[in-house]
Design an enzyme around this catalytic site. Structure first.
Site, PDB file in Angstrom:
ATOM      1  N   PRO A  95       0.799  -1.233   0.000  1.00  0.00           N
ATOM      2  CA  PRO A  95       0.000   0.000   0.000  1.00  0.00           C
ATOM      3  C   PRO A  95       0.829   1.278   0.000  1.00  0.00           C
ATOM      4  CG  PRO A  95      -0.989  -1.601   1.461  1.00  0.00           C
ATOM      5  CD  PRO A  95       0.332  -2.180   1.048  1.00  0.00           C
ATOM      6  N   TYR A  96       1.986   1.267   0.645  1.00  0.00           N
ATOM      7  CA  TYR A  96       2.845   2.457   0.626  1.00  0.00           C
ATOM      8  C   TYR A  96       3.233   2.806  -0.809  1.00  0.00           C
ATOM      9  CZ  TYR A  96       7.090   5.280   1.116  1.00  0.00           C
ATOM     10  OH  TYR A  96       8.051   6.261   0.992  1.00  0.00           O
ATOM     11  N   GLY A  97       3.754   1.831  -1.549  1.00  0.00           N
ATOM     12  CA  GLY A  97       4.140   2.073  -2.937  1.00  0.00           C
ATOM     13  C   GLY A  97       2.952   2.421  -3.816  1.00  0.00           C
TER      14      GLY A  97
END
Length: 378
Positions: free
Chosen positions: A184-186
């Site tokens: 989710p960060y990327g």
């Protein structure tokens, strides 16, 4: 207990006692010939504070906006003491998710450019709490863009990440490598990039997107460092965990994943010193041109394994750190390192602080001198 101004209230460096007293004449609200006023979002954080320091040293006017959820007011106070003259630095306590507050900040200040650092930034945490990441990274970037558009601010330097590439089939990673993020960060960062790029197509905005690799180090003169919240240590950078283990804050270092298809089974990363990273931002700001977009990888071009990193950390600290090897962390990838050719050719930027042990020694000196982070300064 930390005392904060109300959201949106400016804390300037005009106060003699370091309190939250506005300048009698707010030079921040007017454009001044020969002076570039940069909004640094997340400027109380690790990377943002180092960037603010570099900008101030080069005589830029700086406004820091931060909600201090991850940043440290102590870092801002260090900057205020270093640059006490009126019109150099101001701090605004606000949340970028608050559109009304952000619009107020833009309406009350004459910004020439935005360096957008503010973001939650832990891969592991993003897999546990993905909604936080989409709100904090993607939605907040949209708020910044909307405010920039409404107030005719036309230069954006965006803090992105190599996590947008996911786990590419080929190394090293170039700017043309397909972006297929796996956590989710990327994904949140890539969505933010897409929003910026879509908006830029029909505007004359100058855009620079910098995709970082793994950031380490601290200010060589010992003024700033990395001080993550204690409760976030398990999600944080490996350098912070190494230092915590060396100081005895935690019993040892946990290395997650030893069965990757690498030469020693641990992940391989490209470690970029924060001093080099902020140098790339300043060069990007100077080269930004209306109606043009620049996208650059910011790394050394060399990959180091986690085991190699741990050995360098042991030598840098002089401590025989206990290491426990555990199962993989969700969302991680085996090998990531950059091809920095494009940024070298177009921005004349090359990493200078490439000795891993030396970067860790510099950061370790700050850690030893600030055992409680910025607590004493806050």
């Amino acid at each position: 207990m930390l005392s904060l101004p109300a959201a949106g209230l400016v804390s300037s460096n005009c106060s003699l006692d370091g309190g939250f007293v506005p300048c009698p004449s707010n030079v921040f609200s007017e454009h001044e010939e020969g002076v570039i006023h940069v909004l640094v979002t997340g400027g109380a954080g690790y990377i943002g504070s180092h960037a603010a320091l570099r900008l101030l040293k080069e005589s830029y006017r700086v406004t820091i906006v931060d909600n201090l959820s991850r940043g440290n007011m102590g870092a801002v106070k260090v900057l205020q003491k270093l640059f006490p003259e009126p019109g150099q630095l101001q701090f605004v306590y606000a949340d970028l998710g608050d559109l009304k507050a952000v619009n107020k900040i833009f309406s009350e200040n004459a910004f020439d450019a935005v360096m957008h650092f503010a973001a939650v930034a832990y891969v592991g945490e993003s897999t546990v709490d993905p909604l936080k990441y989409y709100h904090n990274i993607t939605s907040n970037t949209l708020v910044i863009l909307e405010s920039m558009a409404a107030h005719d601010v036309r230069t954006l330097i965006y803090s992105s990440t190599c996590a947008t590439y996911g786990e590419p089939e080929k190394m090293p990673i170039t700017e043309e490598t397909p972006q297929v993020p796996i956590n989710p960060y990327g994904k949140a960062k890539k969505m933010a990039e897409d929003i910026i790029l879509d908006y830029s197509k029909n505007s004359d905005m100058a855009v620079m997107i910098l995709r970082y690799f793994n950031v380490i180090g601290s200010d060589p003169e010992g003024r700033l460092g990395e001080a993550p919240r204690p409760e976030l240590r398990e999600h944080g950078r490996i350098s912070g965990a190494c230092f915590d283990a060396a100081r005895g804050v935690i019993p040892g270092l946990k290395v997650k994943g030893t069965d990757y298809k690498t030469h020693d089974g641990t992940c391989i990363r490209d470690y970029i010193d924060v001093t080099d990273l902020v140098d790339a931002h300043v060069k990007a700001l100077k080269k930004a041109k209306p109606g043009e977009v620049g996208i650059y990888n910011v790394g050394t071009g060399r990959g180091r394994s986690v085991k190699e990193f741990v050995e360098a950390c042991k030598k840098a600290t002089g401590v025989e750190i206990k290491v426990d090897y555990l199962a993989r962390r969700p969302g991680d990838y085996a090998e990531v390192f950059s091809d920095p050719t494009k940024i070298r050719h177009e921005l004349n930027w090359t990493a200078q602080f490439t000795d891993l042990q030396e970067s860790l020694q510099i950061a370790w000196r700050w850690q030893k001198a600030h055992r409680d982070g910025y607590a004493a300064a806050s």
